[in-house]
Design an enzyme around this catalytic site. Structure first.
Site, PDB file in Angstrom:
ATOM      1  N   ASP A  57      25.259 -38.873  16.236  1.00 47.41           N
ATOM      2  CA  ASP A  57      25.628 -37.473  16.447  1.00 47.41           C
ATOM      3  C   ASP A  57      25.392 -36.943  17.856  1.00 47.41           C
ATOM      4  O   ASP A  57      25.709 -35.789  18.134  1.00 47.41           O
ATOM      5  CB  ASP A  57      24.878 -36.575  15.460  1.00 47.41           C
ATOM      6  CG  ASP A  57      23.370 -36.560  15.714  1.00 47.41           C
ATOM      7  OD1 ASP A  57      22.891 -37.388  16.503  1.00 47.41           O
ATOM      8  OD2 ASP A  57      22.673 -35.722  15.108  1.00 47.41           O
ATOM      9  N   ARG A 255      21.736 -29.518  15.102  1.00 50.01           N
ATOM     10  CA  ARG A 255      23.096 -29.994  14.870  1.00 50.01           C
ATOM     11  C   ARG A 255      24.056 -28.818  14.782  1.00 50.01           C
ATOM     12  O   ARG A 255      23.663 -27.653  14.826  1.00 50.01           O
ATOM     13  CB  ARG A 255      23.113 -30.802  13.576  1.00 50.01           C
ATOM     14  CG  ARG A 255      22.382 -32.147  13.682  1.00 50.01           C
ATOM     15  CD  ARG A 255      23.322 -33.206  14.198  1.00 50.01           C
ATOM     16  NE  ARG A 255      24.491 -33.274  13.353  1.00 50.01           N
ATOM     17  CZ  ARG A 255      24.540 -33.899  12.171  1.00 50.01           C
ATOM     18  NH1 ARG A 255      23.467 -34.552  11.726  1.00 50.01           N
ATOM     19  NH2 ARG A 255      25.641 -33.901  11.442  1.00 50.01           N
ATOM     20  N   TYR A 263      14.114 -37.117  12.669  1.00 48.66           N
ATOM     21  CA  TYR A 263      13.738 -38.527  12.706  1.00 48.66           C
ATOM     22  C   TYR A 263      12.244 -38.585  12.432  1.00 48.66           C
ATOM     23  O   TYR A 263      11.450 -37.976  13.158  1.00 48.66           O
ATOM     24  CB  TYR A 263      14.016 -39.134  14.084  1.00 48.66           C
ATOM     25  CG  TYR A 263      15.480 -39.356  14.399  1.00 48.66           C
ATOM     26  CD1 TYR A 263      16.134 -40.511  13.994  1.00 48.66           C
ATOM     27  CD2 TYR A 263      16.195 -38.408  15.131  1.00 48.66           C
ATOM     28  CE1 TYR A 263      17.464 -40.720  14.302  1.00 48.66           C
ATOM     29  CE2 TYR A 263      17.528 -38.603  15.451  1.00 48.66           C
ATOM     30  CZ  TYR A 263      18.165 -39.763  15.030  1.00 48.66           C
ATOM     31  OH  TYR A 263      19.476 -39.974  15.335  1.00 48.66           O
ATOM     32  N   PRO A 341      18.025 -45.189  17.850  1.00 48.49           N
ATOM     33  CA  PRO A 341      18.972 -44.090  18.086  1.00 48.49           C
ATOM     34  C   PRO A 341      18.362 -42.885  18.762  1.00 48.49           C
ATOM     35  O   PRO A 341      19.087 -41.962  19.124  1.00 48.49           O
ATOM     36  CB  PRO A 341      19.411 -43.733  16.657  1.00 48.49           C
ATOM     37  CG  PRO A 341      18.208 -44.009  15.827  1.00 48.49           C
ATOM     38  CD  PRO A 341      17.538 -45.221  16.459  1.00 48.49           C
TER      39      PRO A 341
END
Length: 624
Positions: A57, A255, A263, A341
């Site tokens: 993302d 987001r 995370y 990530p």
């Protein structure tokens, strides 16, 4: 999709320039870029539908620049969330965590997009899919490859289709027809391709079929990821957060909409099976959120009515031993590199792989470049992946390590973590990527443009157009149209001596294929129009805007009035000026050759530039 051959249950064979296997970000970037370049491309994917939620993302500044070069950045910025601040939380003396610092999320400032954009992978895929559809390209799905064969005797034949791939269109594709009793069997299709790109993920079928090994190792770090709309009293929930606590580490990524991604560092023994693999049956979003609560204490976060997406993973750091088979079958993205990530590199690195390869394939397929150009894909992108893994090992260790305390003096201090965050900023943003010397990167004449590093992407700069004094940016002239850009810093064109040098260079660019005396690479083109299909020439004068006449510059140097620029301040006195000075441009004039992907290829003095540039381009390009 070809019409099925009803007599044998097999699709008719099809010929394509490039077959892309995998419709994730890497595959879609490749298919989109190739289709834009006029290449006949076919893309297939095993998934019945595109990603609906979750997955990657984060879009870094350099990738936003690439989207802009394709005219896609407006939608990306409209739909995504911008991250401008990174907040750091560390253990407090009273227990739990406390705010330690807030710094810019992107430390690099030499960009028009000094922030990170977050948007879930499905929405990013949709940007490509919608634009590909407008070009008549659709993803065939669900389709899986069965076999791939390369005729090695025809590898160097530019007209050949030496790669044969058999594809299976799975039953679910025909579920509606089957329900009506019109079809009972799976269909197979034969595709004969000039080139194949495997962008089919970390468990790549293409990579395994080619016998390419992944080199590297798997760490002991286990992380959970959950996407949700949070109800929390954490004050930085709408900022990117790096959180170290005595109960583990956490990263908060805002987001699109009101969603947030967490995370969370997990205890590996709770979710790892006897084979050392993650067992998702032992986990769930509630377990990940409970771990987050311990890390976030004394701040609270409520359980949402639903979770948007979740997963768990072990960090693996591996790079493929090679990226192609005879430069006919390639791999890109997760198929050739895996890493954590949290630095936001996965999707960015994957799309940049395809972006690097697409323009090279386009030129080779058109016959404007030698096949040797394709060797530079592995040379450049594998070195980048190795650098990425080296960085990721350091960053993952710091992020997953225990925080410093009086009882843990070997732990990670905030100062240590912040220094790494800022030191690696150029790398994580994508703006500091440096390609090494090769046929298409020649480290020559750097002194003529001291602040334009050869092998790096060209920086943006404010300029004005000579014809109408409208403010523009240098990056406005870096459209991803597969053309090499020749930025001609002409110097002061009001000076007759300087204008004479400009005219000499311009005359050397004019094609003259019938001349037996000219050995110029540029003279070998059949016409100025043919030359302009390969090169986009943009003159930038240092003459005063009060005296410059755009049409006084030689016609060979501009194909449209809007492409004559001036290093001057606009009429408001607020935009532009001192570009020559900031870039360290020699007053005598220079030509900066920029590749189709925006990276500086070489620099030449205006005096003799045609010969220098001709020598450079003739090693891998063809006049026609």
């Amino acid at each position: 999709m070809p019409i099925p051959d009803s007599t044998n249950g097999t699709h008719q064979s099809e010929k394509v320039d490039v077959l892309v296997i995998g419709a994730g970000p890497a595959g879609l970037m490749a298919a989109f870029a190739l289709a834009r370049a006029g290449v006949k491309v076919k893309i297939v994917d095993k998934r019945p539908i595109k990603v609906a939620a979750g997955q990657a993302d984060g879009i870094m500044p350099r990738t936003v620049e690439v989207f802009k070069s394709y005219g896609l950045s407006d939608r990306l910025l409209r739909e995504g969330q911008q991250l401008h601040v990174a907040a750091f939380y560390n253990p407090s003396n009273s227990g739990g965590i406390e705010l330690t610092d807030r710094v810019p999320d992107v430390t690099a400032t030499d960009t028009n997009f000094p922030f990170e954009v977050t948007l879930h992978q499905g929405a990013i895929e949709a940007i490509f899919l919608d634009n590909m559809r407008d070009m008549g390209v659709e993803v065939s799905r669900p389709v899986v490859p069965i076999s791939v064969e390369l005729d090695e005797e025809r590898v160097e034949d530019s007209n050949a289709y030496p790669v044969r791939v058999v594809l299976r269109h799975t039953l679910s594709e025909y579920a509606e027809l089957e329900g009506r009793g019109e079809r009972k069997e799976e269909e197979t299709e034969v595709v004969n391709a000039k080139y194949v790109l495997g962008a089919d993920g970390a468990h790549s079928w293409v990579r395994k079929t080619l016998g390419i090994d992944m080199e590297g190792e798997q760490t002991d770090y286990v992380w959970g990821v959950v996407d949700l709309v949070p109800e929390t009293d954490l004050p930085d929930i709408r900022n990117k957060c790096a959180i170290h606590s005595n109960n583990g580490s956490c990263m908060v990524i805002p987001r699109e909409g009101d969603k947030v991604r967490l995370y969370i560092q997990l205890d590996g023994k709770d979710v790892i099976d006897s084979n050392g693999r993650v067992d998702k049956a032992k986990a769930g979003p509630e377990m990940i959120l409970n771990a987050a609560r311990k890390t976030l204490h004394p701040f609270t976060i409520q359980t949402p009515d639903s979770f948007d997406w979740w997963t768990i993973y072990i960090i693996g750091q591996r790079v493929a031993e090679r990226y192609s088979l005879h430069d006919r079958v390639f791999i890109a993205g997760d198929a050739c590199h895996t890493h954590s990530p949290k630095a936001g590199q996965g999707m960015n690195a994957s799309m940049q792989d395809s972006y690097n390869l697409a323009w090279k394939l386009a030129h080779v397929l058109r016959g404007t470049a030698h096949r040797s150009l394709l060797r530079t894909y592995q040379f450049e992108r594998r070195q980048y992946a190795q650098d990425l893994i080296s960085f990721d090992k350091k960053f993952a260790k710091l992020f997953s390590g225990k925080p410093y305390s009086e009882l843990n003096i070997d732990g990670v201090s905030h100062a240590e973590f912040l220094q790494a965050f800022q030191t690696f900023g150029g790398f994580t943003s994508g703006l500091g990527v440096q390609y090494a010397a090769s046929d298409i990167i020649v480290m020559k004449n750097q002194h003529l443009a001291k602040n334009v590093p050869i092998g790096r992407r060209l920086s943006p700069r404010p300029l004005i157009r000579a014809a109408d004094s409208r403010p523009v940016d240098l990056h406005d002239y870096l459209a991803s149209d597969t053309r090499f850009k020749l930025f001609v810093f002409t110097g002061d064109t009001h000076d007759p001596h300087q204008m004479a040098k400009v005219e000499t260079f311009a005359n050397a660019l004019i094609p003259n294929p019938t001349s037996e005396s000219s050995s110029s690479f540029f003279a070998g083109f059949s016409s100025l129009q043919a030359l302009r299909t390969v090169f986009d020439i943009v003159p930038i004068s240092s003459e005063r805007k009060q005296t410059i006449k755009y049409n006084a510059l030689p016609n060979a140097l501009w194909e449209h009035w809007s492409k004559v620029l001036v290093d001057a301040v606009d009429m408001t006195g607020k935009i532009g000026g001192k570009v020559y000075e900031s870039l360290g441009i020699d007053a005598g004039g220079v030509v900066i050759a920029v590749r189709p992907d925006g990276y500086v290829a070489t620099i030449a003095p205006l005096d003799g530039a045609a010969a220098d540039l001709g020598s450079f381009f003739s090693t891998f390009m063809k006049a026609f």
